[in-house]
Design a protein around this motif. Sequence first.
Motif, PDB file in Angstrom:
ATOM      1  N   ALA A  85     -36.422 -29.251  30.010  1.00 52.25           N
ATOM      2  CA  ALA A  85     -37.225 -29.724  28.758  1.00 52.25           C
ATOM      3  C   ALA A  85     -38.222 -29.273  27.729  1.00 52.25           C
ATOM      4  O   ALA A  85     -38.325 -29.666  26.658  1.00 52.25           O
ATOM      5  N   ARG A  86     -39.077 -29.114  29.036  1.00 50.63           N
ATOM      6  CA  ARG A  86     -40.185 -28.443  28.858  1.00 50.63           C
ATOM      7  C   ARG A  86     -40.747 -27.344  28.114  1.00 50.63           C
ATOM      8  O   ARG A  86     -41.378 -26.567  27.202  1.00 50.63           O
ATOM      9  N   LEU A  87     -39.779 -26.163  29.017  1.00 53.58           N
ATOM     10  CA  LEU A  87     -39.037 -25.161  27.712  1.00 53.58           C
ATOM     11  C   LEU A  87     -39.034 -25.171  26.252  1.00 53.58           C
ATOM     12  O   LEU A  87     -39.529 -24.111  25.931  1.00 53.58           O
ATOM     13  N   LYS A  88     -38.080 -25.999  26.555  1.00 50.32           N
ATOM     14  CA  LYS A  88     -38.000 -26.131  24.648  1.00 50.32           C
ATOM     15  C   LYS A  88     -38.879 -26.255  23.986  1.00 50.32           C
ATOM     16  O   LYS A  88     -38.500 -26.205  22.612  1.00 50.32           O
ATOM     17  N   LEU A  89     -39.281 -26.893  23.969  1.00 49.58           N
ATOM     18  CA  LEU A  89     -41.260 -28.091  23.383  1.00 49.58           C
ATOM     19  C   LEU A  89     -41.877 -26.491  23.690  1.00 49.58           C
ATOM     20  O   LEU A  89     -42.546 -26.777  22.638  1.00 49.58           O
ATOM     21  N   VAL A  90     -42.058 -25.618  24.034  1.00 48.08           N
ATOM     22  CA  VAL A  90     -43.213 -24.249  24.084  1.00 48.08           C
ATOM     23  C   VAL A  90     -42.449 -23.527  23.479  1.00 48.08           C
ATOM     24  O   VAL A  90     -43.197 -22.608  22.645  1.00 48.08           O
ATOM     25  N   ILE A  91     -41.375 -23.141  23.562  1.00 43.73           N
ATOM     26  CA  ILE A  91     -40.683 -21.916  22.987  1.00 43.73           C
ATOM     27  C   ILE A  91     -39.761 -22.270  21.157  1.00 43.73           C
ATOM     28  O   ILE A  91     -40.546 -21.129  20.971  1.00 43.73           O
ATOM     29  N   ASN A  92     -40.327 -23.058  20.968  1.00 43.33           N
ATOM     30  CA  ASN A  92     -40.413 -24.151  19.764  1.00 43.33           C
ATOM     31  C   ASN A  92     -41.784 -23.862  18.653  1.00 43.33           C
ATOM     32  O   ASN A  92     -41.936 -24.905  17.603  1.00 43.33           O
ATOM     33  N   SER A  93     -42.572 -23.494  19.645  1.00 42.75           N
ATOM     34  CA  SER A  93     -43.968 -24.468  19.386  1.00 42.75           C
ATOM     35  C   SER A  93     -44.744 -23.740  18.608  1.00 42.75           C
ATOM     36  O   SER A  93     -44.630 -21.789  18.535  1.00 42.75           O
ATOM     37  N   LYS A  94     -45.452 -23.911  17.427  1.00 41.01           N
ATOM     38  CA  LYS A  94     -46.590 -23.064  16.687  1.00 41.01           C
ATOM     39  C   LYS A  94     -47.477 -22.196  17.933  1.00 41.01           C
ATOM     40  O   LYS A  94     -47.344 -20.699  17.525  1.00 41.01           O
ATOM     41  N   GLU A  95     -47.867 -22.583  18.934  1.00 44.65           N
ATOM     42  CA  GLU A  95     -48.557 -21.662  19.955  1.00 44.65           C
ATOM     43  C   GLU A  95     -47.946 -20.320  20.635  1.00 44.65           C
ATOM     44  O   GLU A  95     -48.467 -19.401  20.569  1.00 44.65           O
ATOM     45  N   PHE A  96     -46.564 -20.950  21.654  1.00 44.12           N
ATOM     46  CA  PHE A  96     -46.128 -20.123  21.876  1.00 44.12           C
ATOM     47  C   PHE A  96     -45.948 -17.998  21.262  1.00 44.12           C
ATOM     48  O   PHE A  96     -46.522 -17.588  21.068  1.00 44.12           O
ATOM     49  N   LYS A  97     -45.550 -19.112  19.366  1.00 41.48           N
ATOM     50  CA  LYS A  97     -45.568 -17.445  18.594  1.00 41.48           C
ATOM     51  C   LYS A  97     -46.419 -17.252  18.422  1.00 41.48           C
ATOM     52  O   LYS A  97     -46.948 -15.280  18.164  1.00 41.48           O
ATOM     53  N   LYS A  98     -47.583 -17.881  18.240  1.00 39.53           N
ATOM     54  CA  LYS A  98     -48.473 -17.301  18.335  1.00 39.53           C
ATOM     55  C   LYS A  98     -49.108 -16.088  19.152  1.00 39.53           C
ATOM     56  O   LYS A  98     -50.298 -15.084  19.398  1.00 39.53           O
ATOM     57  N   ARG A  99     -49.103 -16.849  20.896  1.00 42.19           N
ATOM     58  CA  ARG A  99     -49.619 -16.121  21.483  1.00 42.19           C
ATOM     59  C   ARG A  99     -49.065 -15.042  21.936  1.00 42.19           C
ATOM     60  O   ARG A  99     -48.975 -13.914  22.615  1.00 42.19           O
ATOM     61  N   VAL A 100     -47.283 -15.264  21.734  1.00 45.53           N
ATOM     62  CA  VAL A 100     -46.710 -13.607  21.942  1.00 45.53           C
ATOM     63  C   VAL A 100     -47.090 -12.426  20.843  1.00 45.53           C
ATOM     64  O   VAL A 100     -47.082 -11.808  21.286  1.00 45.53           O
ATOM     65  N   LEU A 101     -46.853 -12.858  19.392  1.00 43.96           N
ATOM     66  CA  LEU A 101     -48.119 -12.092  18.391  1.00 43.96           C
ATOM     67  C   LEU A 101     -48.861 -11.334  18.505  1.00 43.96           C
ATOM     68  O   LEU A 101     -49.254 -10.592  18.595  1.00 43.96           O
ATOM     69  N   ASN A 102     -49.951 -11.511  19.306  1.00 42.34           N
ATOM     70  CA  ASN A 102     -51.357 -12.054  19.970  1.00 42.34           C
ATOM     71  C   ASN A 102     -50.905 -10.556  21.515  1.00 42.34           C
ATOM     72  O   ASN A 102     -52.049 -10.555  21.735  1.00 42.34           O
ATOM     73  N   PHE A 103     -50.143 -11.051  22.265  1.00 45.93           N
ATOM     74  CA  PHE A 103     -49.807 -10.293  23.304  1.00 45.93           C
ATOM     75  C   PHE A 103     -50.633  -9.373  23.427  1.00 45.93           C
ATOM     76  O   PHE A 103     -50.675  -7.803  22.055  1.00 45.93           O
ATOM     77  N   GLN A 104     -51.145  -8.521  24.214  1.00 50.60           N
ATOM     78  CA  GLN A 104     -51.812  -7.287  24.682  1.00 50.60           C
ATOM     79  C   GLN A 104     -51.210  -6.341  25.480  1.00 50.60           C
ATOM     80  O   GLN A 104     -51.642  -7.233  26.677  1.00 50.60           O
ATOM     81  N   TYR A 105     -51.256  -5.633  25.715  1.00 48.56           N
ATOM     82  CA  TYR A 105     -51.215  -4.567  26.273  1.00 48.56           C
ATOM     83  C   TYR A 105     -52.807  -3.002  26.557  1.00 48.56           C
ATOM     84  O   TYR A 105     -52.545  -2.646  24.864  1.00 48.56           O
ATOM     85  N   GLU A 106     -53.354  -2.878  26.955  1.00 45.27           N
ATOM     86  CA  GLU A 106     -54.635  -1.877  27.343  1.00 45.27           C
ATOM     87  C   GLU A 106     -54.801  -2.003  25.789  1.00 45.27           C
ATOM     88  O   GLU A 106     -54.758  -0.915  24.655  1.00 45.27           O
ATOM     89  N   ASN A 107     -55.204  -3.556  25.078  1.00 45.26           N
ATOM     90  CA  ASN A 107     -56.410  -3.658  23.398  1.00 45.26           C
ATOM     91  C   ASN A 107     -55.178  -2.693  22.155  1.00 45.26           C
ATOM     92  O   ASN A 107     -55.706  -2.549  21.710  1.00 45.26           O
ATOM     93  N   MET A 108     -53.774  -2.803  22.744  1.00 43.62           N
ATOM     94  CA  MET A 108     -52.547  -2.900  21.624  1.00 43.62           C
ATOM     95  C   MET A 108     -52.391  -4.053  21.210  1.00 43.62           C
ATOM     96  O   MET A 108     -52.003  -4.548  22.916  1.00 43.62           O
ATOM     97  N   TYR A 109     -51.793  -4.777  20.806  1.00 45.37           N
ATOM     98  CA  TYR A 109     -50.416  -5.575  20.039  1.00 45.37           C
ATOM     99  C   TYR A 109     -49.516  -5.253  20.331  1.00 45.37           C
ATOM    100  O   TYR A 109     -48.317  -4.924  19.732  1.00 45.37           O
ATOM    101  N   VAL A 110     -49.081  -5.175  22.253  1.00 46.46           N
ATOM    102  CA  VAL A 110     -47.405  -4.717  22.214  1.00 46.46           C
ATOM    103  C   VAL A 110     -47.024  -5.299  23.524  1.00 46.46           C
ATOM    104  O   VAL A 110     -48.480  -5.500  24.449  1.00 46.46           O
TER     105      VAL A 110
END
Length: 232
Positions: A85-110
Amino acid sequence: MSHQLILSAQLLCFLFIVSCNQATPPIVVDECQLPEQYRVSENLIPLDAKNCLIPLQIEATHLETSILLQDFSREQEEKIQAAIARLKLVINSKEFKKRVLNFQYENMYVFVDNQGLSNEEIYEKIREGVEVLNNEFDQEIDLDATLYYSSNSTVGYTYPNTHRIWINNKFFATNSLSKVAANLMHEWLHKIGFGHDKQRTMRRAYSVPYGIGGIVRDLIEEMTPTLVESRL
């Protein structure tokens, strides 16, 4: 001789008790209670728990979940349903989308091991809910979960040729709902084709299963008022 037999019997009883205790550790859950409209199974949550902080939801069609449970007791099933139930709430949240799109590895969004996909494409792939074995666009996380016990360090595992995932009760029983949900998300990301290094390399934490699993864990933890307050 009889004294030795008594000692041996006592030792066997002790080992049996220890073994049973390892196989059935106590159920542990988070502190916050979902508001009534989001509840599926909150029986394990303390009655005096504060309401969870619900993240802002996206306006698009929500990603749903469908899970088949095997070898779970009623109490264990209630715990995993509370995590879902909590998983569904977070994966459908605006913040989840934001954090996935802004995820970085070695200073690159990837992400590492990203199948040549950008962060946005990975997010859209998650939204589609197309498992490799199903190949069906249903916007649904489909899981077949079996609970087992092992004393090793494996939290959960799966294989490419099956829908099933295995969850180790050694960790499930004492893990918070945020960690249970993160593990479910991690294993499901394998089901849609993402992998990671088998060894504990530095880069593995930045793979899609580990990286997004971590995002899920963090967002669910942030739903708990006591945890949020402690960070201020």
